[in-house]
Structures are given as C-alpha cells and as structure tokens.
Design an enzyme around this catalytic site. Sequence first.
Site, mmCIF file in Angstrom:
data_model
loop_
_atom_site.group_PDB
_atom_site.id
_atom_site.type_symbol
_atom_site.label_atom_id
_atom_site.label_comp_id
_atom_site.label_asym_id
_atom_site.label_seq_id
_atom_site.Cartn_x
_atom_site.Cartn_y
_atom_site.Cartn_z
ATOM 1 C CG ASP A 386 -21.982 8.297 -36.985
ATOM 2 O OD1 ASP A 386 -23.134 7.849 -37.012
ATOM 3 O OD2 ASP A 386 -21.414 8.770 -37.990
ATOM 4 C CG ASP A 500 -27.320 10.804 -40.776
ATOM 5 O OD1 ASP A 500 -27.544 11.368 -41.857
ATOM 6 O OD2 ASP A 500 -26.455 9.919 -40.630
ATOM 7 C CD GLU A 503 -31.722 11.791 -46.346
ATOM 8 O OE1 GLU A 503 -30.902 12.662 -45.984
ATOM 9 O OE2 GLU A 503 -31.777 10.668 -45.816
ATOM 10 N NE ARG A 582 -28.408 12.052 -44.891
ATOM 11 C CZ ARG A 582 -28.103 10.762 -44.928
ATOM 12 N NH1 ARG A 582 -26.851 10.370 -44.804
ATOM 13 N NH2 ARG A 582 -29.055 9.863 -45.059
ATOM 14 C CG ASP A 598 -22.656 10.305 -45.688
ATOM 15 O OD1 ASP A 598 -22.458 10.993 -44.667
ATOM 16 O OD2 ASP A 598 -23.479 9.379 -45.725
ATOM 17 C CG HIS A 656 -18.260 13.036 -39.428
ATOM 18 N ND1 HIS A 656 -18.071 12.132 -38.416
ATOM 19 C CD2 HIS A 656 -19.333 12.588 -40.140
ATOM 20 C CE1 HIS A 656 -18.980 11.177 -38.515
ATOM 21 N NE2 HIS A 656 -19.747 11.421 -39.548
#
Length: 916
Positions: A386, A500, A503, A582, A598, A656
């Site tokens: 990450d 990630d 959006e 994502r 998440d 994860h």
Amino acid sequence: MKSYQKLTAAQAAALPAGRGRLAPWWVGSGLLLAAVLLSTVTVWVLRQVSGGWLGATPPPRCLLVPESRRFDCYPEQRVVVTQQLCESRGCCFIQSPSPAEGKRGVPWCFYPPDFPSYTLESLNQTALGVVGLLVRREKAYYPRDIQRLRLDVEFETDTRLHIKITDAANPRYEVPLDVPRVMKRAENPIYSLNFSQDPFGVLLRRKATGTVLLNTTVAPLIFADQFLQISTSLPSKFLYGLGEHRSSFLHSLDWNTLTLWARDVSPTESFNLYGAHPFYLLMEEGGDAHGVFLLNSNAMEVALQPAPGLTWRTIGGVLDFYIFLGPDPNMVIQQYQQVIGFPAMPPLWALGFHLCRWGYGSSNETWQTVRAMRNYQIPQDAQWNDIDYMDGYRDFTLDSQKFATLPSLVEDLHKHGQHYVMILDPGISSTSPHGSYWPFDEGLRRGLFLNTSQGQPLIGQVWPGFTAFADFSNPDTHQWWLENLQHFYAHVPFDGLWIDMNEPSNFMDGSEDGCPPGELDSPPYTPAVLGDSLSAKTVCASAKQKASVHYNLHNLYGLMEAKATASALITIRGKRPFVLSRSTFPSQGRYSGHWLGDNRSQWKDMYYSIPGLLSFSLFGIPLVGADICGFSGSTSEELCTRWMQLGAFYPFARNHNTQKEKAQDPAAFSAAARTAMKDVLLTRYSLLPFLYTLFHRAHLRGDTVARPLFFEFPRDVATWELDRQFLWGRSLLVTPVLEPGVDSVTGYVPPGTWYDFYTGSSVNSSGEMLKMSAPLEHLNLHIREGSILPTQKPGTTTEVTRGNPLDLIVALSPHATTWGDLFWDDGESLDTFEKGNYSYVVFNVTQNIFTSTVLHASTEATKVTIGTLRVFGVQKMPSKVLLNGQEKPFSYLDNQVLTVSDLGISLSQGFSLQWL
C-alpha cells in the site's frame, strides 16, 4: 375516451399528421379503471377517517392514481414538499404517512395523468429503424428545457434494440465509449416496438410471451439541459444491477432510490459508492430475462417503486438506451458486453492468492510475511504494498529508509515464481520544491492536470497533502503516466498496478478554494448523492478536462485511468496487464479488475461481498473480489477462517488489512486455522485450469465467472433471491458459512444430482434447502451433474501448479450430456487466442466412454500431462477399464467413484477411456 394509439415501426411511414389527444397511461381497460377507482376511494375513505386531507380534497384525477404508481414530481433532497410547492409544478399533492427513518415512502407530490409531456410529431423509416421528432408545447419546471427532441431507434440485432433521445437542434455531451455500429437492420427481432403519439411513449414487448418490458407512458418525459427524466413500468419486481451499491443482490422496489456518482466512502447501505453502472437485469415471469443500459456518465439516480416501476434521472448528456432481450439471463449479459466490450484475459498469476496490508512499515517486514507463507507452504502468487512504500505518499517515489530493500524483495519474488503489485493514486503532490519532483513539474509543464474554471491547476488534498489531479481524458497524460512508470520500473520491476482513490477522491470538498458559483457545481437538480453536493469529497464539477468538464466526466475517471495504466503495463512488460481499480464504469473489464473497497472485518461484510461479486459479474468485470477477512477493524480467527474459505472462491482473491490492526495473513494464525486456510487455497489452486477456462469464456463471449444460481436455473423461482451462494461457471456450487459459532450451513440445492467435490458422494435434490455439515475446516463445494472439471495437482504458486499433472473430474448425469472443456496457453502472453497460440480441449462422456478431443493445439499443451481421471456416479463396479483400447488398472469405491490413475497422456493428444 379513445384508447391510446400504437404505432409500429412498420406503420411509421404512414403516421398521420394529426395529433389526437391520447387517453392517459392509467386507462388500460374499464376493469382496470374500476379497480383503480375502487382502491383509491378506499384509501380516501381511510384517510378521511384518520384525520382528513391537508387542505382541500385532491382533484379526482389525482385520486385515480394508486399509491404504487405515483411517480415523484418533487424528488429534491432536503426539501419539505408542501402543497404550494407541489402545485406550482402542476402536480398532485396527497400527504402519506412518513416512512421509517432513512427510507423513502410514497411521494406526496406526483404527476397527474394529464401532465404535459412530449408529442410524437413525425416518424420516418430509416435503413436501421426509425427517426422521429418529439415536441413539447408546455414548458416543464426545470430551466432550459428542450422543446424539440430527436428520437433515433435502431433495430440493431434480433435481440438488441437501441433507442436514443437527444436535442434535435444542438449537440450535447455524449459518453466517449466505442460502441458497435451495425450496418443493417435486424431481420427477425424477438421484440415488437410500438409508440404512443400523445403523450409520447415507448411500448416494448417480447413477441413470444407478449410481456411488456417497457412502457414509458407511465410518467412524463422531461428533457431539460440539466435534468433528464424518463420512467417506465416493469414486468416484475426481480431487478438486479444498477451499481455500485451495498445491498442484497435483488434490489428492493419499495421506494428505493439508487444514486450513481463515484464516491470514496466505506461500503455502506444506501450510499453511492465507488463506481457507476447504469445497467439492470430483470427476470420476467416464466424465466425470461432482459437488460437495459443507459449510456450516460452524468450524475444519476434510479428510483424504484412497487408499481413495479422505475425512473431514470440524470443531469446531463442524452438518453441513450440499449435494451437486450436475452431471453436467457446469461445471454442478456453476453449481449450487454457485445456493446461495452468483453473483459480482458487476465494473466494466470492474477488468479492466484494475493496478500497485502497497509502498514507493513518496511520492505523487510513485507519480506518476513512472504517468507512465513513459504515456510508454511501456503500458496501465494503476489505480494502487494500500500502507500507506505512511498516517500511522503508521493507517487513514483520510494521511501529510501524503510523500503530500501524493496528491489531485492521483488527480485526474490520473481526467483520464486511470484509477483509484485504496488498502489498508485491519481493525486500528484504539488508542494515539492520546483525541480525536485518530476511527475508534478512535467505534468504542469505539459498541462496535464485538471484545471479550475479559471484555467489554473485545481489543487485538492490527498495522502501526500496538496495535490493536482491527472487528466486521463487527455491522451498526452497517458504518455506522461507511462514515462513515470518506466522511471520507477527501472528501480522496482513491478508486475501489476493497483489504482486507488480514483473516483477521484479528495479530502476537501472541491478544491483548496472551494468551487465557484454556477450551475455545474450547483445544478438546478442534484441527485441524492452522499454529502448533498457533487463536489463532496471530490473535485469541482466545473473543473476543466481535455475531453469535457468534470461534470460530465467524473464517473469515467477510474475507467480512463485504468485504460492508461493497462496500456503502460503492456508497453513496459510486453505481457498481459494486471490492473486493479476502485472506481469503475461500463467497459472497465477490458482494462482492469475491481475490488469491493474498504470493507470491515464483520460477518455482514463477508455476506455483502457475494451480492457485490454477482453484481460485477453482470457489469462485465469478472475479475472481482472483496478484501478477505476485512480491511478495517480487527478480525477474529473464526471470521478470517470462514472468510478465507469464501475468498478462495472470489475470482480475484486478496487478503488485505489496514494499518494498526493485528496481522491477518494466513501465517499469523493458530496451526488449526492456518491449516484450514492453506487447504482451501490448495483447493483453489487445484481448480485453476477450470477457473482459467471460465475467464477465457468470459473474454471470448461474455460468460460470467462467479454466477448467480438463477442464471443456470432461470425457471426455478426459488433461485431468484439467492445471494448467499454462487456458482463458478455452470458447474461448481459454493455454499460458504456466513455466521459465527455454527458447524453446519443451510443452502439451496437446485434440482438434479450434485456431487461432493471432495468425495464424489452424490446428493439428489428436487430443488430444496439442505442442511450441510460445515465444521470450521470445511467449505461445502458441489459439482453439478453433466460437468467435467479440469483440475491440477496444486503447488504453492501458479507457476509450479501449471507444470503438474491434470486430474479430470467427471460428474455423470443420467439425464444429460456430460461435458467440459479446457483452455490452455502460456498464461501471460498477449492475445494468445487471437494469435492461435493456445490449446483447446473438449471432454465428453457418452455411454460409458470418456473422450478427450483436441480442437486446437499449441506447444504449451505438450508440457503438461493428464494424470488421473475420476468419474463420479458410476453406478456399478466395472469389470475392466480400457484406455485407447488397452486395459488399465482402476479403483472403485462404494460411493460410486471410479478412479483411473497414472494415465501419463499429453494434453496435446486426444484419447478415449471406456469402462465396461
């Protein structure tokens, strides 16, 4: 009253010029009208008794509309709708009991039957269908409504219809998605299309059954510059899709509004989540299915109501619908993907087990986890990091203190046939001294970031602090992205990329300066988005991008980044790309997989992952999974064991974990839990040839991988609501434990014979719920009769596994053909099927003879052998077994399992095996 006029496509050319006023939608027949009158009078009497009407008695035209068919005329959020507000729009106002908190109820303000809509002025034949002109004579209540619309209908195939409504005079934003262009009109469509002239409406029927699939006369069409709305009746309440949301797989139609606007938020019921998928699948009475896709990327909501009915509301673009007629649900999804594109074939290693956490803290700690997994011989194909590998959370940098040994770790992974994946965010740090951070300096120099409406880079805040946002709608950004990745790859030769926060996520609302006043950031209507603003935890809708304003492109951001990332990986590695994203949009499967975000370490989150998997199967993104054992919060050994069992059957399997929580990799648990996790991963790895073949079929023709039960049993209504079990392909039934403290699980077993995957013992079901033993170390798997599964002796990586002998499992059916197939290639090269560099083998059984037929061969098939054949359901012990006519030793068990071992036949050679 005159019943409404129907205009078939064939009658279009002879459309009369006159426009006789049509009876409203609710007059179907005298009987229906009488029933409606009776029901509404009953309601009226009850309400009189319970306290009377607010103000005067509603007009009779309003009382005629039953509650379930009241289409909302005042959908604005955070507004207490009064009679005065409602009637200012020309709508009916009847106050209803307030629903439970957080729920919507019957709208108080709804359209009367005679609310002004568009009229179909003309309709003419074209080579592919019809073109029409729609005219609105009375303005609607949103600004800049468009009074003349163009209707384009194309009968694209016998099972696909394309209906597009747009401004007749001026171009409007349309989604830049490549869609197929047909050259001729469908010759034998399985649908019939009629039009209502005044008010304009579309009536679509399935010819075989007469079922009305769409009837858009139920509420007025509104087409303003920033408010587009169209409603339809639905033929049943069994509706799926419309992502991304956390819910049961089957949506509730009880006044349920689903918002589509990409948003970074932990998956929560009723919130708009990371991606936008304006597509639904609906099961019709009798088992037929159809799908509807609205090709529109603007902020949108879809309102479901118990009529059953549905309303699309979007605040930009055009109304561009594709309707897929199936008639089988599998075919609907294939037809959808013929429009949006089939998913990419993943590399084989992507189907192995992946391990990650935020907060390893260092490359050495990451390495220790890898070594522990190897020490216990637990399968693992990829190790991830990450954002903690970065220097100051900046993309394309490496923490030279804590992650100094990362290049050595990656080298070690590669030596062991394993792979490395790292995270990237689209927010590029903007605060480094000039000349010290090339990604920002160069992006700024080339003008590759989102700009404010004033033309300056829009600055928000993400993990590194203040950031600019890459504009992936600009082709030049793709080149810059590639160059950054090439620079980093020279130090850390990664194998896949995890994108990630796309959006795009922003820790501020809009930007460091907020958002400017205006109708992009504060539109006349804002759908029911989390935060009540388009800029909530993202960038301003008014931000400028190369292709358009962010108002139009927001929901495409993750798709455009995935496209750039997949392309860069192909250039850098020359192999099939692996990208995990994502945020997603239709056609995403061509470039990436998806994880469900998440989630939390809770039992209900484990359950919700199954509807999530199945929904993304509908959306053409088969490479999907949830964070196994949960991302946030602290897992328990029992929860993690059960979740590893379920997660081993996610198409994409990754454990994860967040920072500052205890480790949850398999090596971190007790010997008993560790063994259970290892065993189920070995089971997954043994099934890789089967799973890989399913992905080939997804890539080739749009089959689903993780599959709802009703796809295989569409006429069995008992399967339509099931979302605690699923199938792999048509053959393998997965029934996980989703509750704590139990040693059994109840699952539905569809009609027929099913075989225990591990033992071959049979279960005969008439279509019933069965209680199955499920001790903590056991996951229930059943093989469907008539299936042949290619499996393989599992190793600890896909590389080791693919060199092991194959074990073919035959599940005999007394009623049907027994069949299976295998797609085999090198597991990583680009376009192997398209270039012919693959093997394809078909297996079948007829009358006690198993046959393997090689339909296409490559050199890869010569490197693997078929070692064992196991046949489930052989009803009596054979006297002998013949392999290509030569007698062969065998074993036979009382549970009717025949095993023939040590076959030693190359996969590239066809053979037959007979038992007598």
